[in-house]
Structures are given as structure tokens and as C-alpha cells.
Design a protein around this motif. Structure first.
Motif, PDB file in Angstrom:
ATOM      1  N   ASN A 280      12.933 -16.852  -5.842  1.00 24.17           N
ATOM      2  CA  ASN A 280      13.552 -16.883  -4.755  1.00 24.17           C
ATOM      3  C   ASN A 280      12.812 -16.272  -3.506  1.00 24.17           C
ATOM      4  N   ARG A 281      12.290 -15.164  -3.940  1.00 23.30           N
ATOM      5  CA  ARG A 281      11.595 -14.446  -2.792  1.00 23.30           C
ATOM      6  C   ARG A 281      10.246 -14.760  -2.878  1.00 23.30           C
ATOM      7  N   LYS A 282       9.714 -15.747  -3.745  1.00 27.03           N
ATOM      8  CA  LYS A 282       8.193 -15.814  -3.640  1.00 27.03           C
ATOM      9  C   LYS A 282       7.465 -14.714  -3.518  1.00 27.03           C
ATOM     10  N   ASP A 283       7.782 -13.782  -4.354  1.00 30.91           N
ATOM     11  CA  ASP A 283       6.984 -12.339  -4.445  1.00 30.91           C
ATOM     12  C   ASP A 283       6.861 -11.957  -5.989  1.00 30.91           C
ATOM     13  N   LEU A 284       5.919 -11.225  -6.279  1.00 30.55           N
ATOM     14  CA  LEU A 284       5.781 -10.724  -7.350  1.00 30.55           C
ATOM     15  C   LEU A 284       6.677  -9.669  -7.820  1.00 30.55           C
ATOM     16  N   ALA A 285       7.241  -9.820  -9.200  1.00 27.82           N
ATOM     17  CA  ALA A 285       8.220  -8.784  -9.572  1.00 27.82           C
ATOM     18  C   ALA A 285       7.632  -7.947 -10.750  1.00 27.82           C
ATOM     19  N   TRP A 286       7.004  -8.407 -11.528  1.00 30.24           N
ATOM     20  CA  TRP A 286       6.618  -7.751 -12.774  1.00 30.24           C
ATOM     21  C   TRP A 286       5.141  -8.187 -13.056  1.00 30.24           C
ATOM     22  N   ARG A 287       4.046  -7.161 -13.719  1.00 29.37           N
ATOM     23  CA  ARG A 287       2.758  -7.832 -14.113  1.00 29.37           C
ATOM     24  C   ARG A 287       2.284  -7.020 -15.174  1.00 29.37           C
TER      25      ARG A 287
ATOM     26  N   PRO B 192      -0.329   4.300  -0.523  1.00 25.77           N
ATOM     27  CA  PRO B 192       0.343   3.292   0.685  1.00 25.77           C
ATOM     28  C   PRO B 192      -0.229   1.941   0.429  1.00 25.77           C
ATOM     29  N   PRO B 193       0.636   0.852   0.991  1.00 25.75           N
ATOM     30  CA  PRO B 193       0.350  -0.616   0.554  1.00 25.75           C
ATOM     31  C   PRO B 193      -1.273  -0.665   1.211  1.00 25.75           C
ATOM     32  N   LYS B 194      -1.883  -1.895   0.655  1.00 29.30           N
ATOM     33  CA  LYS B 194      -3.190  -2.402   1.041  1.00 29.30           C
ATOM     34  C   LYS B 194      -2.937  -3.474   1.762  1.00 29.30           C
ATOM     35  N   PRO B 195      -3.541  -3.587   3.201  1.00 28.92           N
ATOM     36  CA  PRO B 195      -3.285  -4.839   4.018  1.00 28.92           C
ATOM     37  C   PRO B 195      -4.069  -6.148   3.223  1.00 28.92           C
ATOM     38  N   VAL B 196      -3.649  -7.261   3.475  1.00 32.37           N
ATOM     39  CA  VAL B 196      -4.241  -8.351   2.855  1.00 32.37           C
ATOM     40  C   VAL B 196      -5.466  -8.504   3.154  1.00 32.37           C
ATOM     41  N   SER B 197      -5.917  -8.236   4.581  1.00 34.30           N
ATOM     42  CA  SER B 197      -7.250  -8.431   5.161  1.00 34.30           C
ATOM     43  C   SER B 197      -8.467  -7.665   4.567  1.00 34.30           C
ATOM     44  N   GLN B 198      -8.106  -6.385   3.872  1.00 33.55           N
ATOM     45  CA  GLN B 198      -8.919  -5.627   3.084  1.00 33.55           C
ATOM     46  C   GLN B 198      -9.415  -6.181   1.859  1.00 33.55           C
TER      47      GLN B 198
ATOM     48  N   SER C 227      -2.740  -7.624  -2.900  1.00 31.37           N
ATOM     49  CA  SER C 227      -2.679  -6.505  -1.722  1.00 31.37           C
ATOM     50  C   SER C 227      -1.359  -5.727  -1.645  1.00 31.37           C
ATOM     51  N   ASP C 228      -0.882  -5.232  -0.764  1.00 35.61           N
ATOM     52  CA  ASP C 228       0.114  -4.363  -0.538  1.00 35.61           C
ATOM     53  C   ASP C 228       0.108  -3.434  -1.478  1.00 35.61           C
ATOM     54  N   TYR C 229       1.378  -3.193  -1.982  1.00 36.41           N
ATOM     55  CA  TYR C 229       1.730  -2.049  -3.114  1.00 36.41           C
ATOM     56  C   TYR C 229       1.065  -2.598  -4.531  1.00 36.41           C
ATOM     57  N   TRP C 230       0.918  -3.589  -4.768  1.00 39.43           N
ATOM     58  CA  TRP C 230       0.238  -4.285  -6.016  1.00 39.43           C
ATOM     59  C   TRP C 230      -1.446  -4.008  -6.178  1.00 39.43           C
ATOM     60  N   ALA C 231      -1.901  -3.605  -4.939  1.00 38.65           N
ATOM     61  CA  ALA C 231      -3.350  -3.413  -4.976  1.00 38.65           C
ATOM     62  C   ALA C 231      -3.759  -2.071  -5.711  1.00 38.65           C
ATOM     63  N   TYR C 232      -3.136  -1.045  -5.609  1.00 35.40           N
ATOM     64  CA  TYR C 232      -3.442  -0.017  -6.132  1.00 35.40           C
ATOM     65  C   TYR C 232      -3.827  -0.221  -7.854  1.00 35.40           C
TER      66      TYR C 232
ATOM     67  N   ALA D 114      -9.348  -0.699 -26.217  1.00 29.38           N
ATOM     68  CA  ALA D 114      -8.176  -1.476 -25.602  1.00 29.38           C
ATOM     69  C   ALA D 114      -7.450  -0.722 -24.522  1.00 29.38           C
ATOM     70  N   LYS D 115      -7.066  -1.542 -23.439  1.00 28.82           N
ATOM     71  CA  LYS D 115      -6.223  -1.118 -22.324  1.00 28.82           C
ATOM     72  C   LYS D 115      -5.117  -1.969 -22.108  1.00 28.82           C
ATOM     73  N   MET D 116      -3.894  -1.306 -21.770  1.00 32.24           N
ATOM     74  CA  MET D 116      -2.757  -2.074 -21.540  1.00 32.24           C
ATOM     75  C   MET D 116      -1.949  -1.069 -20.156  1.00 32.24           C
ATOM     76  N   THR D 117      -1.883  -2.026 -19.055  1.00 29.96           N
ATOM     77  CA  THR D 117      -0.985  -1.378 -17.829  1.00 29.96           C
ATOM     78  C   THR D 117      -0.020  -2.290 -17.610  1.00 29.96           C
ATOM     79  N   VAL D 118       1.028  -1.698 -17.114  1.00 28.19           N
ATOM     80  CA  VAL D 118       2.244  -2.700 -16.347  1.00 28.19           C
ATOM     81  C   VAL D 118       2.597  -2.197 -15.092  1.00 28.19           C
ATOM     82  N   ASP D 119       2.432  -3.156 -14.215  1.00 27.46           N
ATOM     83  CA  ASP D 119       3.009  -2.649 -12.757  1.00 27.46           C
ATOM     84  C   ASP D 119       4.210  -3.642 -12.411  1.00 27.46           C
ATOM     85  N   PHE D 120       4.929  -3.027 -11.590  1.00 28.63           N
ATOM     86  CA  PHE D 120       6.240  -3.645 -11.178  1.00 28.63           C
ATOM     87  C   PHE D 120       6.928  -3.320  -9.855  1.00 28.63           C
TER      88      PHE D 120
END
Length: 213
Positions: free
Chosen positions: A154-161, A207-213, A126-131, A33-39
Motif C-alpha cells: 500500500n505504501r510502496k515502501d520497504l517494511a522488513w529485510r 540519520p537517513p541517507k539521501p537518495v543522491s548519495q 537510501s534513507d534509514y535503510w542505507a545504514y 556466516a552472517k545474518m542481519t535483519v532490518d525493519f
């Protein structure tokens, strides 16, 4: 053969069987089993007071489940976890601070829902979430995965996953096992100061991953 010799022979025969049994238990797929948190380490999580659940996407390759089973269980689990942390649930049209959604997969890798599925909210892969996303997708040998997103409305952006994955050994019970892990997945919400510093270091190294990749 004397008594000592018989005891040694018994131990050798049965001890070997016991060792094989224990080794089999160690390698049992159910233990995988695997569990990982990103934020986002730059988010002030104390500002979030309300949340709304908007459902999710089921991308399942095996048997059809009750269409409401996963979404209802995710809703219940997340609501319990967040209300225990002082947040209040509201309806999606009541200007929530956080929007909650999920993805459920039964493949060996995580497949994100199409951007169009969520309207104003993107995939956030993408961006920093891609890693972390790419890490989970490329290294996973597990077959059932559940991803839960907390989006800053409000920001229309991911905060926690949180990513939760489990090897499928029994199609009838696998999702029950995965869904029971929701409370454990939220144990690190909101992230501690130490976790925030560790996340900042991680993002500085990747580094952040561009959306186009």
C-alpha cells in the motif's frame, strides 16, 4: 625413560597436534556466516494479513544454476515462514498487504538490482535503510549473499529485510546452505517490542541517507 616421562612426551607431541586441529576448525571458512535483519520500527506489522511472491534477481559470478532453483527455494521458505505466522499467500494481482522479493549475489559485496527491475518498487538502499545496507556491503568478506525484502504494497515502501551471507567453499552446496537459513532469518518476524525500541534508537543515531548519495 620412565613411564611418566614417556607419557609426558606422548602428550606433548599429540596434544600439540590436537591443538592445531582445533585451531583449524575455529578458522574454517564454513563457520563464517552472517545474518542481519532490518525493519521500519514505525510499521504496524499486525496489519499485514496477506503476501504475494514476485520472484527476485540473481547476480551470480560463478557457474550457472538451475534458473528456478533459488527462486523456488526462496518462495517455499518464505511462504512457510509467513504462513506459520498467520499470513495468507495470494497472487500478486490480488492486492496483497506485503510483496516479497529477493536478491541473490555471489560477490564479496551486496549488489542491489537496478530500480527498473522492480517497476513500482525501488531499491530501498537510501534513507534509514542505507545504514544496515552499507554496513553489510562494506564489512562483508563473504561470497554468497541472499537478501529478502518484505514490501508494504500500500505504501510502496520497504517494511522488513533480512540479509543472509555465507563464505563459498563449495559451489555445489553453498546455496543449499544459505537457503536453509531462511526459517532462522524469519524467527524475528514480526519484531518484538524490544527490537522495535532498539531499532528506533539505532535510526536516531544514524540519520537517513539521501537518495543522491
Amino acid at each position: 625413560m620412565n613411564r611418566a616421562g614417556r607419557s609426558l612426551k606422548y602428550f606433548q607431541r599429540h596434544g600439540a597436534a590436537a591443538a592445531i586441529f582445533l585451531f583449524t576448525l575455529i578458522l574454517t571458512p564454513q563457520a563464517l556466516a552472517k545474518m542481519t535483519v532490518d525493519f521500519d520500527p514505525n510499521v504496524d506489522f499486525s496489519k499485514f494479513k496477506t503476501f504475494a511472491y514476485i520472484g527476485g534477481a540473481n547476480m551470480l559470478e560463478f557457474r550457472q544454476l538451475n534458473p528456478n532453483y533459488i527462486t523456488d527455494r526462496v518462495h517455499s521458505g518464505v511462504s512457510q515462514a509467513l504462513t506459520q505466522r498467520g499470513l495468507r499467500e495470494v497472487k500478486p494481482d490480488e492486492n496483497p498487504d506485503l510483496v516479497v522479493r529477493y536478491w541473490a549475489n555471489s560477490q564479496s559485496s551486496i549488489v542491489s538490482p537496478s530500480a527498473g527491475t522492480w517497476g513500482q518498487f525501488g531499491q530501498y538502499v537510501s534513507d534509514y535503510w542505507a545504514y544496515t545496507y552499507d554496513l553489510m556491503r562494506s564489512e562483508s568478506t563473504l561470497d554468497a549473499s541472499l537478501v529478502i525484502d518484505l514490501i508494504d504494497a500500500n505504501r510502496k515502501d520497504l517494511a522488513w529485510r533480512v540479509y543472509m551471507e555465507q563464505k563459498i567453499v563449495d559451489e555445489d552446496s553453498i546455496w543449499g546452505k544459505v537457503l536453509k537459513e531462511i526459517s532462522k532469518g524469519f524467527e524475528s518476524y514480526p519484531p518484538s517490542k524490544q527490537q522495535i525500541e532498539e531499532k528506533r534508537k539505532e535510526r536516531a543515531e544514524h540519520p537517513p541517507k539521501p537518495v543522491s548519495q
